[in-house]
Motif scaffolding. Structure first.
Motif, PDB file in Angstrom:
ATOM      1  N   ARG A  75      34.498 -60.271 -14.477  1.00 37.73           N
ATOM      2  CA  ARG A  75      34.330 -59.354 -15.603  1.00 37.73           C
ATOM      3  C   ARG A  75      32.944 -58.721 -15.536  1.00 37.73           C
ATOM      4  N   VAL A  76      32.852 -57.426 -15.855  1.00 34.79           N
ATOM      5  CA  VAL A  76      31.566 -56.728 -15.751  1.00 34.79           C
ATOM      6  C   VAL A  76      30.572 -57.287 -16.773  1.00 34.79           C
ATOM      7  N   VAL A  77      31.075 -57.754 -17.900  1.00 38.58           N
ATOM      8  CA  VAL A  77      30.301 -58.592 -18.831  1.00 38.58           C
ATOM      9  C   VAL A  77      31.179 -59.779 -19.203  1.00 38.58           C
ATOM     10  N   ARG A 134      27.344 -65.368 -27.327  1.00 40.03           N
ATOM     11  CA  ARG A 134      28.549 -66.031 -26.824  1.00 40.03           C
ATOM     12  C   ARG A 134      29.773 -65.232 -27.262  1.00 40.03           C
ATOM     13  N   GLY A 135      30.664 -64.959 -26.305  1.00 43.51           N
ATOM     14  CA  GLY A 135      31.938 -64.342 -26.636  1.00 43.51           C
ATOM     15  C   GLY A 135      32.865 -65.379 -27.252  1.00 43.51           C
ATOM     16  N   PHE A 136      33.744 -64.923 -28.133  1.00 37.49           N
ATOM     17  CA  PHE A 136      34.690 -65.804 -28.831  1.00 37.49           C
ATOM     18  C   PHE A 136      35.961 -64.966 -29.002  1.00 37.49           C
ATOM     19  N   ALA A 137      36.726 -64.862 -27.898  1.00 36.20           N
ATOM     20  CA  ALA A 137      37.883 -63.965 -27.888  1.00 36.20           C
ATOM     21  C   ALA A 137      39.161 -64.778 -28.106  1.00 36.20           C
ATOM     22  N   VAL A 150      38.598 -59.848 -30.367  1.00 35.61           N
ATOM     23  CA  VAL A 150      37.597 -60.005 -29.294  1.00 35.61           C
ATOM     24  C   VAL A 150      36.226 -60.066 -29.963  1.00 35.61           C
ATOM     25  N   ALA A 151      35.837 -61.276 -30.336  1.00 40.42           N
ATOM     26  CA  ALA A 151      34.693 -61.487 -31.211  1.00 40.42           C
ATOM     27  C   ALA A 151      33.505 -62.077 -30.450  1.00 40.42           C
ATOM     28  N   ASN A 152      32.394 -62.125 -31.122  1.00 47.52           N
ATOM     29  CA  ASN A 152      31.183 -62.779 -30.618  1.00 47.52           C
ATOM     30  C   ASN A 152      30.705 -63.814 -31.624  1.00 47.52           C
ATOM     31  N   ASN A 153      29.695 -64.616 -31.219  1.00 44.69           N
ATOM     32  CA  ASN A 153      29.150 -65.578 -32.182  1.00 44.69           C
ATOM     33  C   ASN A 153      28.008 -64.982 -33.007  1.00 44.69           C
ATOM     34  N   ASP A 161      26.745 -47.093 -31.068  1.00 42.83           N
ATOM     35  CA  ASP A 161      27.738 -46.177 -30.496  1.00 42.83           C
ATOM     36  C   ASP A 161      28.091 -46.684 -29.096  1.00 42.83           C
ATOM     37  N   GLY A 162      29.395 -46.767 -28.806  1.00 42.51           N
ATOM     38  CA  GLY A 162      29.849 -47.315 -27.527  1.00 42.51           C
ATOM     39  C   GLY A 162      29.317 -46.567 -26.313  1.00 42.51           C
ATOM     40  N   ILE A 163      28.866 -45.358 -26.516  1.00 43.61           N
ATOM     41  CA  ILE A 163      28.355 -44.590 -25.377  1.00 43.61           C
ATOM     42  C   ILE A 163      27.064 -45.218 -24.833  1.00 43.61           C
ATOM     43  N   VAL A 225      32.809 -58.593 -35.939  1.00 41.99           N
ATOM     44  CA  VAL A 225      31.731 -57.596 -35.958  1.00 41.99           C
ATOM     45  C   VAL A 225      32.138 -56.319 -36.725  1.00 41.99           C
ATOM     46  N   HIS A 226      33.086 -55.569 -36.200  1.00 42.46           N
ATOM     47  CA  HIS A 226      33.424 -54.295 -36.827  1.00 42.46           C
ATOM     48  C   HIS A 226      34.087 -54.501 -38.185  1.00 42.46           C
ATOM     49  N   THR A 227      34.086 -53.439 -38.964  1.00 44.04           N
ATOM     50  CA  THR A 227      34.947 -53.391 -40.132  1.00 44.04           C
ATOM     51  C   THR A 227      36.327 -52.960 -39.636  1.00 44.04           C
ATOM     52  N   ALA A 341      43.515 -61.294 -20.343  1.00 43.86           N
ATOM     53  CA  ALA A 341      42.953 -59.949 -20.523  1.00 43.86           C
ATOM     54  C   ALA A 341      42.978 -59.593 -22.001  1.00 43.86           C
ATOM     55  N   PHE A 342      41.816 -59.673 -22.626  1.00 47.16           N
ATOM     56  CA  PHE A 342      41.730 -59.324 -24.049  1.00 47.16           C
ATOM     57  C   PHE A 342      41.497 -57.827 -24.177  1.00 47.16           C
ATOM     58  N   CYS A 343      42.155 -57.229 -25.146  1.00 47.78           N
ATOM     59  CA  CYS A 343      42.002 -55.793 -25.362  1.00 47.78           C
ATOM     60  C   CYS A 343      41.881 -55.534 -26.853  1.00 47.78           C
ATOM     61  N   PRO A 357      31.989 -46.177 -34.356  1.00 50.20           N
ATOM     62  CA  PRO A 357      31.957 -45.561 -33.025  1.00 50.20           C
ATOM     63  C   PRO A 357      31.834 -46.571 -31.882  1.00 50.20           C
ATOM     64  N   LEU A 358      31.408 -47.780 -32.203  1.00 42.73           N
ATOM     65  CA  LEU A 358      31.374 -48.815 -31.167  1.00 42.73           C
ATOM     66  C   LEU A 358      32.799 -49.289 -30.899  1.00 42.73           C
ATOM     67  N   MET A 359      33.527 -49.480 -31.992  1.00 43.33           N
ATOM     68  CA  MET A 359      34.913 -49.922 -31.873  1.00 43.33           C
ATOM     69  C   MET A 359      35.748 -48.882 -31.122  1.00 43.33           C
ATOM     70  N   ALA A 361      34.952 -46.796 -28.804  1.00 39.74           N
ATOM     71  CA  ALA A 361      34.742 -46.845 -27.352  1.00 39.74           C
ATOM     72  C   ALA A 361      35.395 -48.096 -26.763  1.00 39.74           C
ATOM     73  N   ARG A 362      35.371 -49.182 -27.529  1.00 40.38           N
ATOM     74  CA  ARG A 362      35.996 -50.420 -27.047  1.00 40.38           C
ATOM     75  C   ARG A 362      37.507 -50.244 -26.893  1.00 40.38           C
ATOM     76  N   LEU A 363      38.080 -49.422 -27.766  1.00 37.24           N
ATOM     77  CA  LEU A 363      39.530 -49.232 -27.699  1.00 37.24           C
ATOM     78  C   LEU A 363      39.936 -48.650 -26.347  1.00 37.24           C
ATOM     79  N   SER A 365      37.761 -49.110 -23.437  1.00 38.41           N
ATOM     80  CA  SER A 365      37.151 -49.839 -22.324  1.00 38.41           C
ATOM     81  C   SER A 365      37.949 -51.053 -21.835  1.00 38.41           C
ATOM     82  N   TYR A 366      38.560 -51.771 -22.762  1.00 31.56           N
ATOM     83  CA  TYR A 366      39.145 -53.059 -22.361  1.00 31.56           C
ATOM     84  C   TYR A 366      40.363 -52.872 -21.467  1.00 31.56           C
ATOM     85  N   LEU A 367      41.255 -51.957 -21.842  1.00 24.96           N
ATOM     86  CA  LEU A 367      42.421 -51.734 -20.985  1.00 24.96           C
ATOM     87  C   LEU A 367      41.949 -51.179 -19.634  1.00 24.96           C
TER      88      LEU A 367
HETATM   89 FE1  HDD Z   1      33.048 -56.257 -25.031  1.00 24.42          FE
HETATM   90  C1  HDD Z   1      34.472 -58.176 -22.630  1.00 24.42           C
HETATM   91  C2  HDD Z   1      33.080 -58.962 -27.204  1.00 24.42           C
HETATM   92  C3  HDD Z   1      31.260 -54.454 -27.338  1.00 24.42           C
HETATM   93  C4  HDD Z   1      33.416 -53.536 -23.104  1.00 24.42           C
HETATM   94  N1  HDD Z   1      33.636 -58.195 -24.937  1.00 24.42           N
HETATM   95  C5  HDD Z   1      34.202 -58.795 -23.846  1.00 24.42           C
HETATM   96  C6  HDD Z   1      34.487 -60.163 -24.149  1.00 24.42           C
HETATM   97  C7  HDD Z   1      34.088 -60.382 -25.430  1.00 24.42           C
HETATM   98  C8  HDD Z   1      33.561 -59.142 -25.929  1.00 24.42           C
HETATM   99  C9  HDD Z   1      34.175 -61.681 -26.208  1.00 24.42           C
HETATM  100  C10 HDD Z   1      35.086 -61.172 -23.188  1.00 24.42           C
HETATM  101  C11 HDD Z   1      36.575 -61.228 -23.312  1.00 24.42           C
HETATM  102  C12 HDD Z   1      37.121 -62.290 -22.399  1.00 24.42           C
HETATM  103  O1  HDD Z   1      36.825 -63.468 -22.642  1.00 24.42           O
HETATM  104  O2  HDD Z   1      37.823 -61.926 -21.466  1.00 24.42           O
HETATM  105  N2  HDD Z   1      32.258 -56.663 -26.859  1.00 24.42           N
HETATM  106  C13 HDD Z   1      32.482 -57.777 -27.631  1.00 24.42           C
HETATM  107  C14 HDD Z   1      32.006 -57.546 -28.977  1.00 24.42           C
HETATM  108  C15 HDD Z   1      31.481 -56.291 -29.002  1.00 24.42           C
HETATM  109  C16 HDD Z   1      31.651 -55.722 -27.680  1.00 24.42           C
HETATM  110  C17 HDD Z   1      32.106 -58.547 -30.117  1.00 24.42           C
HETATM  111  C18 HDD Z   1      30.859 -55.545 -30.137  1.00 24.42           C
HETATM  112  C19 HDD Z   1      31.215 -55.679 -31.360  1.00 24.42           C
HETATM  113  N3  HDD Z   1      32.415 -54.366 -25.171  1.00 24.42           N
HETATM  114  C20 HDD Z   1      31.729 -53.792 -26.209  1.00 24.42           C
HETATM  115  C21 HDD Z   1      31.583 -52.366 -25.986  1.00 24.42           C
HETATM  116  C22 HDD Z   1      32.217 -52.097 -24.797  1.00 24.42           C
HETATM  117  C23 HDD Z   1      32.718 -53.358 -24.294  1.00 24.42           C
HETATM  118  C24 HDD Z   1      30.890 -51.411 -26.919  1.00 24.42           C
HETATM  119  C25 HDD Z   1      32.395 -50.793 -24.060  1.00 24.42           C
HETATM  120  C26 HDD Z   1      32.328 -49.632 -24.598  1.00 24.42           C
HETATM  121  N4  HDD Z   1      33.737 -55.943 -23.155  1.00 24.42           N
HETATM  122  C27 HDD Z   1      33.845 -54.710 -22.586  1.00 24.42           C
HETATM  123  C28 HDD Z   1      34.565 -54.741 -21.262  1.00 24.42           C
HETATM  124  C29 HDD Z   1      34.925 -56.248 -21.111  1.00 24.42           C
HETATM  125  C30 HDD Z   1      34.317 -56.852 -22.366  1.00 24.42           C
HETATM  126  C31 HDD Z   1      33.844 -54.086 -20.144  1.00 24.42           C
HETATM  127  C32 HDD Z   1      34.555 -56.928 -19.820  1.00 24.42           C
HETATM  128  C33 HDD Z   1      35.733 -57.778 -19.441  1.00 24.42           C
HETATM  129  C34 HDD Z   1      36.784 -57.364 -20.332  1.00 24.42           C
HETATM  130  O3  HDD Z   1      36.317 -56.404 -21.192  1.00 24.42           O
HETATM  131  O4  HDD Z   1      37.919 -57.750 -20.336  1.00 24.42           O
HETATM  132  O5  HDD Z   1      35.705 -53.938 -21.311  1.00 24.42           O
END
Ligand code: HDD
Length: 705
Positions: A75-77, A134-137, A150-153, A161-163, A225-227, A341-343, A357-359, A361-363, A365-367
């Motif tokens: 995973r890139v993060v 810490r991620g908490f997905a 797809v949450a964090n701690n 902004d997701g950009i 995180v998001h509303t 694969a969490f989306c 706007p963060l949410m 961009a996430r909509l 990025s994940y897929l």
């Molecule tokens: Fe993200 C993975 C949580 C912002 C793009 N994110 C990833 C994971 C978690 C989060 C827990 C790991 C999922 C797993 O265990 O597979 N990310 C967050 C939270 C955010 C957040 C709580 C802000 C509220 N993320 C965020 C943004 C972007 C991304 C703004 C891009 C615009 N995140 C990704 C990703 C990842 C990811 C690149 C990498 C691996 C994956 O998605 O599946 O798409």
């Protein structure tokens, strides 16, 4: 006494059964991928015993080829993660007023879930205990399809902004020229970004706090995180923030401990999660919601769409609505934890998005990321990702397509398959019809402009020890930044959060102390302090080290060990050498680990049992003395029984330099003056100290460990 698997294993969920259908029975003879039985897998086919290897050896070629292609991109993060199965259950149907999501409103429904916890910055092989978010997905396999939270701690994020996501991640990741540092934000590029992007200030406060070094995945909160929106049967929407609260309390490591653990056991959090579940001490979290009627969104002095802001619990209480239990470890790391694969876009009817706007961009990025990571568009049919409900549509083909669609039309509308599959499903997902109008702009709203007030709120809400740790963390991180001007810019921002904080950090860095720039608004939110988040699960899964040697008084070991076992704590006997120790009455006690193979940082508490000969041996053992002093330094509970107390004097712990008399015990040091079995008073006091986790008020500045 190490963790033993309990016999009361949980009943299989629908998801478990679905996964089991894909399990391979390994108790058979080897075959090739084509099912051809293999005669010999130890030698390749050659011309004569020492001659050339033949190209026709299909088994050799297949085996090597498969090995060559075992890796997929990490995973890139969040590359480093640990997963677990479990279930979610709402307490009652009270959310039915707000949402049509069945899994949130039917108290009889146990929804199978899979959770993946992770760090963000480090690569797959990086240590668990780094300072990081810490991620908490959580993937909920609901009766209406998959919902991924797809949450964090942390309840807030670095950027608005997701950009800016590629920028913040490039800045925090290892630097591009030398790929240093691994698993750390303490480097120039991260702090350069922070210093130039003040919207990071609030989340960076969380990052510098002990929240960034959790003791256990079972002891940290989770936040959506998001509303989000909840949408009811009438189509009415209510804003919502999602919260996970661990039943074992929110507890952390201390920084020097976290750094040491990274060497002693890089898998510390992963191992802990695995062992808790294997031992039947299932991690549990309460699910809570903050509900905000849409017409009240303007009553706050921040924007609900701004992901760098919390809604303080004192303004909108967290309403407990259900619980999640993690009760089964994965069978295969790659198949489940790596391929899950969490989306963020996976929502079910009754849950909706907002314009954060963060949410948004996430909509996307994940897929998108899964397409590369999991090799194409069919990743949703990998067993761990499959919903538990049928998937019926005209999406087809592509790499790794593993369905066999029944004959018929592959388009809509059709008549040759009598119109099937049909749309207009009852309670089919409808996007919330929010009214939108306005010019197209690349612009940040004015309502997102305040970057300091909630950072100050967080700071004001900390207990003295939490503030101390935050100051130390800033000093550490910025102390690793080589460019002085970056340090100065960060301190300047901190001065807009709180002058005392900025001055304390500046002093540690040897830079000019800033004069007060703004008045601290003085508001606090007590719920932000870890001290407000004590758990209800007692000492379940806490690890206690007993330091023993030949001559230990067995009575002082056995009674306490049994009492702690009854509380579901894990006790290990550590001795100078492995094997067994001879008790003072000749009883043999098995040793769990030799001192040279462990370290105090891997335990939550230390006990030195009674026994004059054992104490004498331990007093001349540097590993044992260091173990005790270090546990004291890290504010851990200590229990000393009878002559065991003499070790405290040997290591010159501050309150004991003038001799320990059993009465001067410092916070969290529980003493039992007499030899023999500890009395109930001691056991109760020790269990209480263990549940309290740490005693940060202890003076530790002069402890050499
Ligand atoms: Fe993200 C993975 C949580 C912002 C793009 N994110 C990833 C994971 C978690 C989060 C827990 C790991 C999922 C797993 O265990 O597979 N990310 C967050 C939270 C955010 C957040 C709580 C802000 C509220 N993320 C965020 C943004 C972007 C991304 C703004 C891009 C615009 N995140 C990704 C990703 C990842 C990811 C690149 C990498 C691996 C994956 O998605 O599946 O798409």
């Amino acid at each position: 006494m190490t963790a033993q698997r309990r016999t009361d294993t949980p009943p299989a969920s629908i998801k478990d059964e679905q996964l089991r259908a894909h399990q391979v029975n390994m108790r058979a003879h080897l075959t090739t991928d084509q099912g051809i039985p293999i005669d010999n897998t130890d030698n390749s086919v050659k011309v004569g015993e020492r001659g050339a290897t033949l190209l026709e050896d299909f088994h050799l070629r297949e085996k090597i080829t498969r090995f060559d292609h075992e890796r997929i991109p990490e995973r890139v993060v969040h590359a480093r993660g640990s997963g677990a199965h479990g279930y979610f259950q709402p307490y009652d149907d009270s959310l039915a007023e707000y949402t049509t999501a069945e899994f949130l409103t039917d108290p009889l429904m146990e929804t199978p879930i899979f959770v993946r916890f992770s760090t963000v910055q480090g690569s797959r092989g990086s240590p668990d205990t780094v300072r990081d978010v810490r991620g908490f997905a959580t993937k909920f396999y609901t009766s209406q399809g998959n919902f991924d939270l797809v949450a964090n701690n942390f309840p807030v994020f670095f950027i608005q902004d997701g950009i800016k996501f590629p920028d913040v991640i490039h800045a925090v990741k290892p630097e591009p020229h030398n790929e240093i540092p691994t698993g750390a934000s303490a480097h120039d590029s991260f702090w350069d970004f922070v210093s130039l992007q003040p919207e990071t200030m609030h989340t960076v406060m969380w990052l510098m706090s002990d929240r960034a070094i959790p003791r256990s995945f079972a002891m940290m909160q989770g936040f959506g995180v998001h509303t989000f929106r909840l949408v009811n049967a009438e189509g009415h929407s209510t804003f919502v923030k999602f919260h996970w609260t661990p039943k074992s309390g929110v507890n952390s490591l201390v920084w020097s401990e976290a750094q040491e653990i990274a060497g002693h056991d890089p898998d510390f959090n992963r191992r802990d999660l695995w062992e808790l579940i294997e031992a039947g001490q299932f991690p549990e979290y309460e699910f809570g919601v903050q509900l905000i009627p849409e017409n009240e969104a303007d009553r706050f002095d921040f924007d609900l769409l701004d992901p760098t802001k919390i809604v303080p619990e004192e303004l909108v209480p967290v309403r407990p609505v259900g619980r999640m239990v993690l009760n089964r470890n994965p069978d295969n790391f790659f198949a489940e934890t790596e391929q899950v694969a969490f989306c963020v876009q996976n929502v079910v009817p009754g849950i909706g998005f907002t314009d954060d706007p963060l949410m948004q961009a996430r909509l996307f990025s994940y897929l998108d990321t899964q397409l590369t990571r999991l090799g194409g568009p069919n990743f949703a049919s990998i067993p761990i990702n499959r919903p538990i409900v049928p998937v019926v549509n005209h999406q087809q083909d592509g790499f790794h397509f593993d369905e066999v669609p029944a004959r018929g039309a592959n388009y809509h509308p059709n008549s040759i398959s009598e119109g099937y599959p049909k749309d207009r499903a009852p309670n089919g997902y409808v996007h919330y019809p929010e009214w939108e109008e306005g010019p197209k702009l690349r612009k940040r709203p004015e309502s997102f402009a305040d970057h300091y007030s909630q950072a100050t709120l967080f700071w004001n809400s900390m207990s003295p020890w939490e503030k101390k740790h935050i100051i130390e963390a800033y000093r550490f991180e910025l102390g690793k930044v080589s460019r002085r001007y970056i340090r100065e810019r960060v301190v300047d921002h901190l001065n807009h959060v709180d002058n005392d904080l900025a001055v304390a950090v500046a002093v540690g860095l040897g830079i000019t102390e800033p004069t007060k720039a703004v008045d601290n608004h003085g508001r606090s939110s007590p719920a932000l302090s870890q001290t407000s988040k004590r758990g209800v699960n007692g000492v379940k899964g806490r690890k206690v080290a007993f330091l023993v040697a030949d001559g230990v008084n067995p009575q002082s070991v056995t009674a306490l060990r049994e009492a702690l076992g009854r509380e579901d704590a894990v006790v290990e006997l550590l001795a100078p050498v492995d094997g067994e120790v001879a008790g003072s009455d000749g009883t043999k006690l098995p040793v769990d680990r030799a001192l040279s193979t462990v370290a105090s940082v891997l335990y939550d508490a230390v006990v030195v049992p009674d026994g004059a000969d054992a104490a004498a041996k331990l007093r001349s053992n540097a590993l044992a003395l260091h173990f005790l002093a270090e546990a004291y330094k890290h504010a851990k509970p200590l229990g000393v029984l009878g002559t065991g107390a003499s070790l405290l004097e040997t290591v010159h712990l501050p309150p004991f330099v003038n001799g320990f008399n059993g009465k001067q015990a410092a916070a969290g040091v529980v003493a039992h003056g007499d030899s023999g079995a500890p009395n109930d008073e001691f056991v109760t006091a020790f269990v209480k100290a263990l549940a309290a986790h740490r005693f940060y008020e202890r003076p530790v500045e002069t402890v050499v460990a």
